[in-house]
Design a protein around this motif. Structure first.
Motif, mmCIF file in Angstrom:
data_model
loop_
_atom_site.group_PDB
_atom_site.id
_atom_site.type_symbol
_atom_site.label_atom_id
_atom_site.label_comp_id
_atom_site.label_asym_id
_atom_site.label_seq_id
_atom_site.Cartn_x
_atom_site.Cartn_y
_atom_site.Cartn_z
ATOM 1 N N SER A 67 0.872 -1.271 0.095
ATOM 2 C CA SER A 67 -0.028 0.119 -0.065
ATOM 3 C C SER A 67 1.061 1.366 -0.099
ATOM 4 C CB SER A 67 -1.001 0.094 1.177
ATOM 5 O OG SER A 67 -0.323 -0.528 2.391
ATOM 6 N N THR A 68 1.999 1.169 0.779
ATOM 7 C CA THR A 68 2.968 2.278 0.578
ATOM 8 C C THR A 68 3.430 2.714 -0.618
ATOM 9 O OG1 THR A 68 3.573 1.662 3.061
ATOM 10 C CG2 THR A 68 5.155 3.220 1.691
ATOM 11 N N CYS A 69 3.890 1.660 -1.437
ATOM 12 C CA CYS A 69 4.428 1.707 -2.902
ATOM 13 C C CYS A 69 3.132 2.182 -3.815
ATOM 14 C CB CYS A 69 4.970 0.332 -3.199
ATOM 15 S SG CYS A 69 6.507 -0.250 -2.506
ATOM 16 N N LEU A 70 2.002 1.711 -3.450
ATOM 17 C CA LEU A 70 0.869 2.201 -4.526
ATOM 18 C C LEU A 70 0.732 3.763 -4.272
ATOM 19 C CD1 LEU A 70 -1.454 -0.778 -4.490
ATOM 20 C CD2 LEU A 70 0.050 0.099 -6.523
ATOM 21 N N LEU A 71 0.786 3.969 -2.830
ATOM 22 C CA LEU A 71 0.606 5.444 -2.627
ATOM 23 C C LEU A 71 1.575 6.314 -3.216
ATOM 24 C CD1 LEU A 71 -0.659 7.896 -0.910
ATOM 25 C CD2 LEU A 71 0.885 7.090 1.017
ATOM 26 N N PHE A 72 2.966 5.897 -3.209
ATOM 27 C CA PHE A 72 4.141 6.616 -3.905
ATOM 28 C C PHE A 72 3.935 6.637 -5.415
ATOM 29 C CE2 PHE A 72 5.572 7.062 0.399
ATOM 30 C CZ PHE A 72 6.319 8.264 0.245
ATOM 31 N N VAL A 73 3.335 5.687 -6.023
ATOM 32 C CA VAL A 73 3.030 5.652 -7.496
ATOM 33 C C VAL A 73 1.960 6.950 -7.750
ATOM 34 C CG1 VAL A 73 1.830 4.551 -9.292
ATOM 35 C CG2 VAL A 73 3.231 3.127 -7.955
ATOM 36 N N CYS A 74 0.987 7.169 -6.943
ATOM 37 C CA CYS A 74 0.378 8.322 -6.764
ATOM 38 C C CYS A 74 0.922 9.587 -6.960
ATOM 39 C CB CYS A 74 -0.972 8.176 -5.885
ATOM 40 S SG CYS A 74 -2.059 6.709 -6.047
ATOM 41 N N VAL A 75 1.942 9.571 -5.836
ATOM 42 C CA VAL A 75 2.836 10.794 -5.678
ATOM 43 C C VAL A 75 3.506 11.090 -6.936
ATOM 44 C CG1 VAL A 75 4.726 11.781 -4.711
ATOM 45 C CG2 VAL A 75 2.974 10.453 -3.255
ATOM 46 N N VAL A 76 4.234 9.824 -7.469
ATOM 47 C CA VAL A 76 4.887 9.933 -8.871
ATOM 48 C C VAL A 76 3.743 10.755 -10.042
ATOM 49 C CG1 VAL A 76 5.874 8.678 -10.624
ATOM 50 C CG2 VAL A 76 6.677 8.242 -8.466
ATOM 51 N N LEU A 77 2.562 10.123 -9.754
ATOM 52 C CA LEU A 77 1.555 10.506 -10.905
ATOM 53 C C LEU A 77 1.458 11.870 -10.807
ATOM 54 C CD1 LEU A 77 -0.710 7.479 -11.140
ATOM 55 C CD2 LEU A 77 1.014 7.973 -12.878
ATOM 56 N N HIS A 78 1.370 12.559 -9.498
ATOM 57 C CA HIS A 78 1.283 13.914 -9.276
ATOM 58 C C HIS A 78 2.101 14.666 -9.769
ATOM 59 C CE1 HIS A 78 0.182 17.194 -6.199
ATOM 60 N NE2 HIS A 78 1.353 17.423 -6.462
ATOM 61 N N GLU A 79 3.440 14.299 -9.558
ATOM 62 C CA GLU A 79 4.616 15.022 -10.067
ATOM 63 C C GLU A 79 4.726 14.966 -11.751
ATOM 64 O OE1 GLU A 79 6.304 17.068 -8.289
ATOM 65 O OE2 GLU A 79 5.466 16.403 -6.439
ATOM 66 N N LEU A 80 4.265 13.785 -12.123
ATOM 67 C CA LEU A 80 4.237 13.717 -13.533
ATOM 68 C C LEU A 80 3.289 14.681 -14.048
ATOM 69 C CD1 LEU A 80 4.462 9.948 -14.587
ATOM 70 C CD2 LEU A 80 6.169 11.876 -15.354
ATOM 71 N N GLY A 81 2.086 14.909 -13.407
ATOM 72 C CA GLY A 81 0.969 15.806 -14.020
ATOM 73 C C GLY A 81 1.652 17.286 -13.890
ATOM 74 N N HIS A 82 2.524 17.633 -13.140
ATOM 75 C CA HIS A 82 3.177 19.047 -13.195
ATOM 76 C C HIS A 82 3.943 19.073 -14.142
ATOM 77 C CE1 HIS A 82 1.657 20.749 -9.138
ATOM 78 N NE2 HIS A 82 2.410 19.841 -8.571
ATOM 79 N N SER A 83 4.942 18.029 -14.322
ATOM 80 C CA SER A 83 5.989 17.907 -15.250
ATOM 81 C C SER A 83 5.624 17.979 -16.519
ATOM 82 C CB SER A 83 6.902 16.751 -15.043
ATOM 83 O OG SER A 83 7.418 16.422 -13.633
ATOM 84 N N LEU A 84 4.470 17.107 -16.966
ATOM 85 C CA LEU A 84 4.166 17.051 -18.362
ATOM 86 C C LEU A 84 3.511 18.212 -19.001
ATOM 87 C CD1 LEU A 84 2.770 13.269 -18.725
ATOM 88 C CD2 LEU A 84 5.093 14.203 -19.376
ATOM 89 N N VAL A 85 2.615 19.066 -17.993
ATOM 90 C CA VAL A 85 2.273 20.137 -18.171
ATOM 91 C C VAL A 85 3.440 21.296 -18.508
ATOM 92 C CG1 VAL A 85 0.707 22.183 -17.673
ATOM 93 C CG2 VAL A 85 0.273 19.675 -17.338
ATOM 94 N N ALA A 86 4.347 21.409 -17.579
ATOM 95 C CA ALA A 86 5.380 22.136 -17.851
ATOM 96 C C ALA A 86 6.246 21.981 -19.051
ATOM 97 C CB ALA A 86 6.401 21.790 -16.459
#
Ligand SMILES: [Zn+2]
Length: 402
Positions: A64-83
């Motif tokens: 569950s911790t790993c999956l939570l951090f997958v969501c964190v990566v997706l959050h950062e990817l959201g910022h990054s891809l728009v940037a």
């Protein structure tokens, strides 16, 4: 449970060295910091130590911790891809125990673009939360008392439903129930989205607020207002933390208060240095050296003229740069008799007199060379050093910082 703080930049770039590369998505390296594994060990240990715990629970916790951090990566990817879409550059995303950090080399300039970049991260979490809600509803429908779902038109019914789902989550967590994982990730993504939208730097919400204000006001003024809003919010949070004796809340409030001030200083420096040109502060009197000079001669000149950095010339041609750092390192390694030509730098970026100090400072930071030659065509006009830039900033910056 731990707090997750999502930043957008690591200005010193010190996180890289202690991180391991996991892979690359659209040219962005995904890295995990070594301290991240402490969180996994902690999650496993908690699963093992709980009453009725065991290896099954430990694996459940790690997963569950790993999956939570997958969501964190997706959050950062959201910022990054728009940037990237708006012309920014993203070096990497690093996972830390407290969350993720996207290291951006350059951000889009327009306020509307900055706003969209900032909002993209939390938006990803809200999308994930919505999808998980659609998955979770059929899974837990059997557990929800009949009648509760039909009356969702009133706010009170929503409150009752949320309270019920939280109780259900804790009940399911007692066994290894996969529905608990879905509910946990649903709650985590919703809180990630909401927490990051708090209108205070360094949270995304602070940037969203600044971006909105900057549509009408100039950037520095928009930043100052956003900082004041964020710091007021921090004070309110702090008082609330004291009233409820909530130490975590007090810590977050203090963190937000000081981070907001830091953002103010960074933006102030960027605006001030972006308005000054290299020719305004250029040290044109800098004496030059020949490659044949010895370090003893350099020390002599340096002490008489209070000059720390030198261009190295062969006739009228620039062949090298010798900075104070280079002199000290060379003295340590070779002593005073060594020739300048042997220890000077032959590879260095060049600054033009019309460049901004901001650009010069970025070149110095990227190259690690603390003084760079200023050239007009093939003519050397002098040197610009980090000290020159800092001195110019201190003279020009407004005495009060937001
Ligand atoms: Zn974010």
């Amino acid at each position: 449970m731990w707090g997750l703080l999502i930043g957008m930049a690591d200005p010193r770039g010190t996180l890289m060295s202690w991180s391991i590369k996991l892979g690359t998505i659209k040219g962005i390296e995904i890295r995990v910091h070594v301290t991240f594994f402490l969180i996994l060990i902690w999650a496993a240990a908690e699963g093992l130590s709980q009453s009725g715990g065991g290896w099954g629970r430990a694996i459940f916790g790690v997963l569950s911790t790993c999956l939570l951090f997958v969501c964190v990566v997706l959050h950062e990817l959201g910022h990054s891809l728009v940037a990237i879409h708006f012309g920014g550059r993203v070096r990497n995303i690093i996972l830390l125990p407290i969350g993720g950090v996207a290291q951006m080399e350059s951000l889009p300039d327009k306020p509307i673009h900055e706003l969209l970049v900032a909002i993209a991260g939390p938006a990803v979490n809200f999308v994930i939360a919505t999808v998980l809600m659609l998955i979770a509803l059929p899974m837990i429908r059997a557990e929800i008392p009949t009648g509760l779902l039909v009356t969702l038109s009133s706010p009170r019914a929503w409150y009752v439903l949320i309270a019920f789902v939280v109780r259900l989550l804790f009940r399911l967590l007692d066994g290894i129930d996969w529905r608990a994982l879905v509910l946990y990730l649903l709650g985590a993504n919703a809180s990630l989205g909401i927490f990051n939208l708090l209108p205070a730097f360094p949270m995304d919400g602070g940037r969203v607020l600044r971006g909105l204000l900057a549509l009408w006001l100039d950037y520095l003024r928009a930043t100052r207002i956003a900082i004041n809003v964020g710091q007021s919010l921090a004070v309110i949070l702090g008082f609330f933390g004291i009233l409820t004796a909530n130490w975590m809340l007090m810590l977050i409030a203090v963190f937000i208060f000081f981070s907001a001030g830091q953002e103010g200083r960074v933006v102030e420096a960027r605006v001030v240095l972006g308005n000054l040109r290299v020719e305004q502060v250029l040290n044109s009197q800098a004496p030059s050296l020949s490659p044949l000079h010895s370090l003893a001669h350099v020390l002599d000149v340096a002490s008489h003229l209070r000059q720390a950095n030198f261009p190295v010339m062969q006739g009228t041609r620039l062949v090298g740069v010798l900075t104070q750092d280079d002199v000290l390192a060379a003295l340590h390694q070779y002593g005073v008799e060594v020739r300048v030509g042997r220890v000077m730098r032959r590879q260095f970026p060049i600054v033009r007199p019309t460049d901004t100090l901001l650009h010069a400072r970025q070149l110095i930071a990227q190259s690690g060379i603390k003084a760079l030659p200023v050239m007009n065509g093939s003519v050397v006009l002098g040197l610009i050093s980090l000290q020159d830039i800092d001195a110019a900033y201190l003279l020009s910056a407004t005495p009060h910082l937001a």
